[in-house]
Write an enzyme that holds these catalytic residues in place. Sequence first.
Site, short mmCIF file in Angstrom:
data_model
loop_
_atom_site.label_atom_id
_atom_site.label_comp_id
_atom_site.label_asym_id
_atom_site.label_seq_id
_atom_site.Cartn_x
_atom_site.Cartn_y
_atom_site.Cartn_z
N TYR A 1 -2.58 -8.78 15.96
CA TYR A 1 -2.48 -7.73 14.93
C TYR A 1 -3.71 -6.81 15.02
CZ TYR A 1 -3.24 -5.82 10.24
OH TYR A 1 -3.53 -4.99 9.18
N LYS B 1 -4.29 -2.69 16.13
CA LYS B 1 -5.02 -1.67 15.36
C LYS B 1 -6.06 -0.97 16.26
CE LYS B 1 -2.90 -2.25 11.44
NZ LYS B 1 -2.01 -1.20 10.92
N ILE C 1 11.36 0.09 7.25
CA ILE C 1 12.50 -0.69 7.76
C ILE C 1 13.20 -1.40 6.59
CG2 ILE C 1 11.21 -2.81 8.28
CD1 ILE C 1 12.83 -2.83 10.98
N LEU D 1 0.84 -1.20 0.00
CA LEU D 1 0.00 0.00 0.00
C LEU D 1 0.87 1.25 0.00
CD1 LEU D 1 -2.89 -1.03 2.41
CD2 LEU D 1 -2.58 -1.49 -0.03
N VAL E 1 3.71 -4.31 11.43
CA VAL E 1 3.34 -5.67 11.03
C VAL E 1 1.93 -5.63 10.45
CG1 VAL E 1 2.83 -7.96 11.97
CG2 VAL E 1 4.82 -6.70 12.80
N SER E 2 1.72 -6.29 9.31
CA SER E 2 0.42 -6.13 8.62
C SER E 2 -0.39 -7.42 8.53
CB SER E 2 0.65 -5.58 7.21
OG SER E 2 1.34 -6.54 6.44
N GLY F 1 2.99 1.87 8.40
CA GLY F 1 4.08 0.97 8.77
C GLY F 1 3.65 -0.05 9.81
N SER G 1 -7.51 -1.47 10.56
CA SER G 1 -7.89 -2.67 9.80
C SER G 1 -9.22 -3.22 10.27
CB SER G 1 -6.80 -3.73 10.01
OG SER G 1 -7.25 -4.99 9.52
N ASP H 1 13.35 2.28 11.61
CA ASP H 1 12.64 1.28 12.42
C ASP H 1 11.64 2.04 13.30
OD1 ASP H 1 11.86 -0.62 14.27
OD2 ASP H 1 13.89 -1.42 14.56
C1 15L Z 1 -5.37 -6.81 6.70
O1 15L Z 1 -5.41 -6.04 7.65
C2 15L Z 1 -4.11 -7.31 6.14
O2 15L Z 1 -3.06 -6.33 6.24
C3 15L Z 1 -4.22 -7.80 4.73
O3 15L Z 1 -3.07 -8.57 4.43
C4 15L Z 1 -5.50 -8.63 4.50
O4 15L Z 1 -5.41 -9.82 5.16
C5 15L Z 1 -6.71 -7.84 4.95
O5 15L Z 1 -6.55 -7.35 6.25
C6 15L Z 1 -8.00 -8.63 4.87
O6 15L Z 1 -8.69 -8.77 5.87
O7 15L Z 1 -8.33 -9.10 3.78
#
Ligand code: 15L
Length: 268
Positions: free
Chosen positions: A139, A143, A38, A18, A78-79, A76, A114, A55
Amino acid sequence: MTDAMQKPILLTGASGNLGRMLARELAARGFRLRLSDISPFPDPLPAGADFEKLDLNDGVGLLRRAEGCGVILHFGGVSVERPFEEVLGPNIRGLYHVYEAARREGARVVFASSNHSIGFHERTETIDDDCAFLPDGFYGLSKAYGELMGRLYWHKHGVESVFVRIGSAFPEPVDARMLATWLSFSDLARLVERCIVAEKVGTGVIWGASANERMTWWGRDARAAIGWEPRDSADTFAGQLAGKVSGDPVAERYMGGGFCAIGYSRGK
Ligand code: 15L
């Protein structure tokens, strides 16, 4: 033109999928960008942008990098779902560093939140921006924490934030769930642009999904105040993706999909 537009914009997570797209799109719209990540920036630098490896654990580095910025686009960290210890530094401590930098600069924060902050809501519900946080993992919890951090900094320090609860931002939807959750790159880029230029945002939540017919899950949000409406839709992919389901009852029941099923031990 807001004050924020005349100043440089810090984009964290610039080397992610993104971040790269936003760097390209926002630079093309004439914004001056300071990119950080990073990992090295994998593309040629867009016009008016510079890049520094950073970082999110490095609070002093972040303060320095944000100097003079009017907006911080925080993409930025962990996603995806990871063990708590891996999420802690970039997503929890890192958020504190981002908000401290925003406070010092009087900058607005656009936070890539998210759907996983509310992932354990059932797909039969329609929830609004004031719904309960029901994170579906560490994760998603990070958020939710980021959104609460933003509210703290608004009420205590007047730092504005837009929390974009991104559904699934990918070039194309790839499964049946994304027929509801898909957010096109172009809708996301226009949304972020509106978050930068909108006169006043206070704190607002935006559900980050395109105009998908199956998106019955997410209702009221701050889009009118920000001046954004999605234009794209996953509907054209319905024919090829409607049958592409996981077969996992937990993943199919909840909005967060497969993230809900990771390490699930409650009994199905
Ligand atoms: C997210 O937050 C993730 O970063 C991405 O990789 C997807 O998994 C997305 O959600 C999702 O829920 O489809």
